[in-house]
Scaffold this motif. Structure first.
Motif, PDB file in Angstrom:
ATOM      1  N   HIS A  19     -19.563  53.766  -6.145  1.00 21.81           N
ATOM      2  CA  HIS A  19     -20.929  53.784  -7.184  1.00 21.81           C
ATOM      3  C   HIS A  19     -21.880  52.908  -6.613  1.00 21.81           C
ATOM      4  N   HIS A  20     -21.551  51.604  -6.452  1.00 18.92           N
ATOM      5  CA  HIS A  20     -22.661  50.989  -6.127  1.00 18.92           C
ATOM      6  C   HIS A  20     -23.502  51.120  -4.600  1.00 18.92           C
ATOM      7  N   CYS A  24     -22.817  46.750 -14.678  1.00 16.30           N
ATOM      8  CA  CYS A  24     -22.398  48.402 -14.910  1.00 16.30           C
ATOM      9  C   CYS A  24     -21.259  48.398 -16.157  1.00 16.30           C
ATOM     10  N   HIS A  69     -18.701  41.109  -7.654  1.00 15.56           N
ATOM     11  CA  HIS A  69     -17.777  41.876  -8.201  1.00 15.56           C
ATOM     12  C   HIS A  69     -16.370  41.151  -8.714  1.00 15.56           C
ATOM     13  N   GLU A 113     -25.826  53.956  -5.515  1.00 23.45           N
ATOM     14  CA  GLU A 113     -26.912  53.551  -6.125  1.00 23.45           C
ATOM     15  C   GLU A 113     -27.813  52.770  -5.048  1.00 23.45           C
ATOM     16  N   GLY A 124     -20.301  44.051 -11.456  1.00 20.99           N
ATOM     17  CA  GLY A 124     -19.206  45.086 -12.113  1.00 20.99           C
ATOM     18  C   GLY A 124     -17.882  44.756 -11.321  1.00 20.99           C
ATOM     19  N   TRP A 164     -23.332  60.610 -11.805  1.00 18.85           N
ATOM     20  CA  TRP A 164     -23.192  59.228 -12.311  1.00 18.85           C
ATOM     21  C   TRP A 164     -23.983  58.175 -11.697  1.00 18.85           C
ATOM     22  N   HIS A 165     -24.187  58.513 -10.431  1.00 17.91           N
ATOM     23  CA  HIS A 165     -24.871  57.285  -9.526  1.00 17.91           C
ATOM     24  C   HIS A 165     -26.289  56.975  -9.825  1.00 17.91           C
ATOM     25  N   CYS A 199     -27.800  54.173 -13.129  1.00 18.53           N
ATOM     26  CA  CYS A 199     -27.864  52.650 -13.122  1.00 18.53           C
ATOM     27  C   CYS A 199     -29.072  52.361 -12.162  1.00 18.53           C
ATOM     28  N   ASP A 248     -13.690  47.842  -8.312  1.00 15.77           N
ATOM     29  CA  ASP A 248     -13.680  49.398  -7.802  1.00 15.77           C
ATOM     30  C   ASP A 248     -15.068  49.987  -7.705  1.00 15.77           C
ATOM     31  N   LEU A 249     -15.937  49.420  -8.350  1.00  9.97           N
ATOM     32  CA  LEU A 249     -17.454  50.002  -8.294  1.00  9.97           C
ATOM     33  C   LEU A 249     -18.153  49.891  -6.937  1.00  9.97           C
TER      34      LEU A 249
END
Length: 466
Positions: free
Chosen positions: A233-234, A28, A254, A237, A225, A204-205, A208, A228-229
């Motif tokens: 976020h992940h 990311c 990570h 995704e 990434g 945003w999600h 990716c 914090d992702l």
RNA sequence: GGCGGCGUGGCCGAGUGGUUUAGGCAGGGGCCUGCAAAGCCCCGUACGGCGGUUCGAUUCCGCCCGCCGCCUCCA
């Protein structure tokens, strides 16, 4: 074979490849609404080292890293500065690449931009809606996380605790606080794209998922990434891929935080530190050394003191390269394609094997780096003892392994052009030859005053920067 | 509150149930040097506290103390 920590299982396990001999990585990238900070620099360096090591291991690596060029922050900042979001994004993307180049981070093989993938994101969202796992509300389209088996896999937290912490939304239409937005319906003054739900922009999600599957295909090897992702976020995704029945990333990597004075660095804490500032004030290689001397999952403390320590270590390695005239065989900055080197006898293969063993153990760069420093000591000691061949081999090995990590040593003599400095050097040589040491010392003092370190070499006075 | 991580010699930072040391930076002593610098050699007997397991724990277990992070946009 490389063993890597996988966030999904919370264990270190062998990196199983979809296709033998080839690795696909998706990392990311940044949202380009501001200049990068130290944390951006760290993740870029961590994954650059991983990538370089995989290449050096003989694997064919496909590295994809995106640019998020449409997002709340981009729009907000663009409004503040009175420019179009696209203009702002382009500006900060340039700043990003300048910093990456300075750090010696290899350019990704593919750099997908969110704005170039909106149509495909719409397709994906429509498919989720058709499957009944996403739903439309007055302000957008949301994914129903309850419809996703295994939601929370990466977060490693029970769903109810995630739910309890979920942000209070103004959107009452959300069925669960954990549901996240896939499509945001247009608000005045925002860039928009057409969709079955009216004009708007993607959440945003989604980007990716679409971009990684498009460029790397289903079941790609590594998704990386910063820590914090992981959530949300992940997690989100992955949720989309799972909801679509698509095989997603097989391994999640990570990296840890950058801390300043023991605390997470962030803008809200006011201890934000610009990457550009660091690069302007220190040798950019020092930050790579600093990053690599800690394990990638540990936090690193970046302070003037730790940077200075890294610079001192670097000076030791540069001095080695200089002593052994390694300037010509040092990496140009490109990836080393074989960790064992071209001609096997050139390098200390036992030391290479130790390096590989350490790197294979979840990228233990601190241990690998210690091996490089040990080689430096061995090389110097052997050379002092007059054992030129083993000394040169140890030195070459050290420089070679450093290059595998993306650290290019500087073996070149600094070229002095200042006639005044050249004159001082020449006069000092004469004074020393005539054994007028008081004069020689005075001339040395003058050189020191001009910021040089003075050394007596076989060929006479030599200067370098401290 | 829930979940997780960490606490190693002056600083940074690995690692391990004991019989050999991480490594770097800084510092001290020595060699080398006209003197330095660079380099080399030697030096610190470190593992938060209290218990437990064990023949033996910094390393395993429990508790405590301290620090940090995530649970919310964030690299």
């Amino acid at each position: 074979m490389l063993r890597l920590h996988d966030t999904a299982t919370a264990q270190v396990c062998p990196l199983a490849l979809r296709q033998p001999g080839a690795v696909s990585l998706y990392v990311c990238g940044p949202t380009v609404y501001d200049a990068p900070h130290l944390g951006h620099g760290r993740f870029a360096l961590v994954f650059d080292v991983l990538r370089r090591y995989l290449i050096a291991s003989g694997l064919e690596v496909t590295y994809v890293s995106n640019i998020t060029d449409v997002d709340d922050k981009v729009i907000e900042r663009a409004h503040t500065e009175g420019v179009e979001p696209a203009v702002l994004a382009r500006r900060y993307e340039e700043v990003w690449w300048t910093a990456m180049d300075a750090l010696g981070v290899l350019r990704p093989d593919h750099v997908p931009h969110a704005t170039a993938y909106v149509a495909r994101m719409v397709e994906l969202i429509a498919e989720l809606v058709a499957r009944g796992v996403a739903y439309e509300t007055p302000d957008g389209v949301y994914l129903s996380t309850e419809a996703v088996p295994g939601y929370g896999l990466l977060a490693h937290q029970p769903l109810d605790t995630l739910r309890a912490g979920a942000r209070v939304e103004t959107v009452e239409a959300k069925r669960s606080p954990l549901d996240f937005v896939l499509w945001k319906k247009a608000k005045p003054g925002e860039p928009t794209w057409p969709s079955p739900w009216g004009p708007g922009r993607p959440g945003w999600h989604t980007e990716c998922v679409v971009m990684s599957l498009d460029l790397l295909g289903e079941g790609f090897d590594v998704h990386g990434g910063a820590i914090d992702l992981i959530f949300p976020h992940h997690e989100n995704e992955r949720a989309q891929a799972v909801a679509l029945g698509r095989d997603f990333a097989h391994h999640w990597v990570h990296n840890g935080w950058v801390t300043v004075a023991g605390e997470k660095m962030s803008k809200s804490l006011g201890n934000f530190t610009s990457l550009d500032d660091l690069l302007a004030r220190s040798d950019p290689r020092a930050y790579r050394l600093l990053v690599v001397r800690a394990h990638y999952r540990s936090p690193i403390e970046v302070t003037p003191e730790t940077i200075r320590q890294a610079e001192s270590g670097l000076a030791r390695l540069d001095e080695l390269a200089r002593r052994f005239g390694l300037a010509d065989l040092l990496a140009t900055g490109g990836p080393v394609t074989s960790v064992t080197g071209a001609g096997e006898d050139d390098l200390d293969q036992a030391a290479v094997a130790r390096f590989v063993e350490r790197m294979d153990d979840d990228l233990d760069t601190p241990a690998a780096l210690s091996g490089i420093f040990e080689l430096a000591r061995e090389a110097n000691a052997a050379a002092d003892a007059g054992h030129d061949q083993p000394a040169a081999r140890a030195a070459r090995t050290a420089a070679h392994l450093a290059a595998v990590l993306g650290l290019s040593l500087r073996g070149a003599q600094p070229t002095v052009e200042d006639p005044e400095v050249l004159d001082l050097m020449a006069r000092r040589d004469v004074a020393r030859a005539e054994r007028r040491f008081a004069d020689a010392d005075a001339l040395r003092a003058e050189l020191v005053e001009r910021g040089w370190v003075v050394e007596d070499a076989a060929e006479g006075t030599r200067v370098r920067r401290p």
